[in-house]
Design an enzyme around this catalytic site. Sequence first.
Site, PDB file in Angstrom:
ATOM      1  N   LYS A  50       0.806  -1.226   0.000  1.00 49.38           N
ATOM      2  CA  LYS A  50       0.000   0.000   0.000  1.00 49.38           C
ATOM      3  C   LYS A  50       0.838   1.275   0.000  1.00 49.38           C
ATOM      4  CE  LYS A  50      -4.240  -2.061   1.570  1.00 49.38           C
ATOM      5  NZ  LYS A  50      -5.475  -1.910   2.335  1.00 49.38           N
ATOM      6  N   SER A  75      -8.076   0.201   8.569  1.00 51.85           N
ATOM      7  CA  SER A  75      -7.888  -0.682   9.719  1.00 51.85           C
ATOM      8  C   SER A  75      -6.414  -0.950   9.992  1.00 51.85           C
ATOM      9  CB  SER A  75      -8.601  -2.022   9.479  1.00 51.85           C
ATOM     10  OG  SER A  75      -8.013  -2.689   8.380  1.00 51.85           O
TER      11      SER A  75
END
Length: 311
Positions: A50, A75
């Site tokens: 990411k 999260s």
Amino acid sequence: MQKKQLIECHQRITPFIHRTPVLTSHLLNKIAGVEVFFKCENFQRMGAYKMRGATNAILQLTKEQKGKGVVTHSSGNFAQALSLAAKSLGVKAYIVMPSSAPRVKKEAVKEYGGYIIECAPTLQARQAMAKKIEDEKGATFIHPSNDLDVIAGQGTACMELLQEHPDFDIVVVPVGGGGLIAGTALAAHYFGDDCTVIGAEPFEVDDAYRSLKSGKIESNDTTNTIADGLKTELGDNTFPLIQKYVEGIVRVGEDEIIAAMKLVWERMKIIIEPSSAVAFAAVLREKELFKNKKVGIIISGGNVDLKNLPF
């Protein structure tokens, strides 16, 4: 999204990311009954792929937008990625995290300079809090998966994989919000040689599998999976790309995820998180589907709480 955009994205983010290794194991190949190569994004900066999408998204902002900061809800891994990417580029990052997020991921966000705002562990609560910060601070919202600049960034992992091994038959990736699989599918389409992309998803959160069947974005009634990074749902940018470019999705059980994770830890001596293990679990489950193929797997991340292992 065009091929040129992916090439430009890769050039843009290269100074800020690691080019992660591609590993293979004769023993795991024997167990799986197929030749498998792992693109190890667990070795990426902040421990997951990411970082790629977060960096690309921030680099695309105007000077004024960068001055007011960025905000996201996550999260864990995108929270860390946006925090570190923002810190690397001198931008403030506001991170909305559910109270149930793993402690190790909250601590990492703080270490990377992100400002954490906790909320109730529901998608609605996350979205509402992110919108509030967007309005109050003037920060630019960057979605963890459904942002086109994020999707392009995530696709660069598969680009690198195909640069090293242009002859893959199949690339397998875990599916959560769909950013990784959408970017991977675009990369395989533009840079692969008849390379197909297959998603992997827990039975407990099989919304992408059901979405492909029904033709519309489906939701999950429960999120009772160890793969905490895959609890999110598809978006209006990721889903059409998945519909167009992804061959199918294999679902796996919780025991299979844990077994695959343990196997990689024991045999390859690398740390991967449960969400990453889902892709290898899919290959182990559907051996006939992958038989006689050259298979690439994107190991999405390695951020685990060592005090809370499933084995």
